[in-house]
Design an enzyme around this catalytic site. Structure first.
Site, PDB file in Angstrom:
ATOM      1  CB  CYS A 163     -17.391  -1.661  18.882  1.00  0.00           C
ATOM      2  SG  CYS A 163     -18.246  -0.703  17.640  1.00  0.00           S
ATOM      3  CB  SER A 184     -22.503  -3.117  21.324  1.00  0.00           C
ATOM      4  OG  SER A 184     -22.723  -4.418  21.822  1.00  0.00           O
ATOM      5  CG  HIS A 187     -32.613  -6.374  32.673  1.00  0.00           C
ATOM      6  ND1 HIS A 187     -33.403  -7.043  31.762  1.00  0.00           N
ATOM      7  CD2 HIS A 187     -31.370  -6.373  32.162  1.00  0.00           C
ATOM      8  CE1 HIS A 187     -32.649  -7.436  30.752  1.00  0.00           C
ATOM      9  NE2 HIS A 187     -31.408  -7.043  30.967  1.00  0.00           N
TER      10      HIS A 187
END
Length: 142
Positions: free
Chosen positions: A94, A74, A79
């Site tokens: 996953c 994935s 940020h």
């Protein structure tokens, strides 16, 4: 042929890191290296190089660095908000991984003095493929 075995898709670790070291939040190379190294440390497969960008938008005090790396399982994203000593991190996969190790690694990397950790098991009724490679068979299509 798609099987009928239903099980959670995987864990999603979300960290809200507060009281971080602002120098670390503004360190492009640190964020690149974190995104580059973390997949190996938690048993994931990095399939792209990290993409890391400085951000300065409409709200000047929200400037920071944004980065993501795509993994076969994935993605991982970071940020940062340098002037607010704040950082958001997502690690979604996953397959199971050591979420406690990943959380500690990231808290230590940004020298967070306080944080919230959220762990969500996503896709509770996700149908797994019977094909060799399971979920990876879906990712390799195209």
């Amino acid at each position: 042929m798609i099987g009928t075995k239903k099980e959670p898709f995987g864990p999603h670790l979300m960290l809200d890191l507060r009281s971080c070291n602002p120098d670390k939040l503004g360190d492009y190379e640190l964020i690149f290296n974190t995104l580059n190294d973390l997949p190996d440390k938690i048993g994931m497969t990095r399939i792209t190089q990290p993409y890391v960008f400085p951000y300065s938008g409409l709200v000047p005090e929200d400037k920071g660095i944004t980065g993501t790396v795509i993994i076969a399982e994935s993605h991982i994203s970071i940020h940062t908000f340098q002037e607010k000593d704040y950082c958001f991190v997502d690690v979604f996969s996953c397959k199971d991984f050591d979420v406690e190790y990943a959380a500690r690694y990231l808290v230590d990397t940004f020298e967070s003095g306080d944080y919230d950790k959220h762990i969500v098991s996503r896709g509770k009724d996700f149908v797994r493929s019977d094909a060799p490679g399971g979920t990876m068979a879906f990712l390799n299509v195209g």
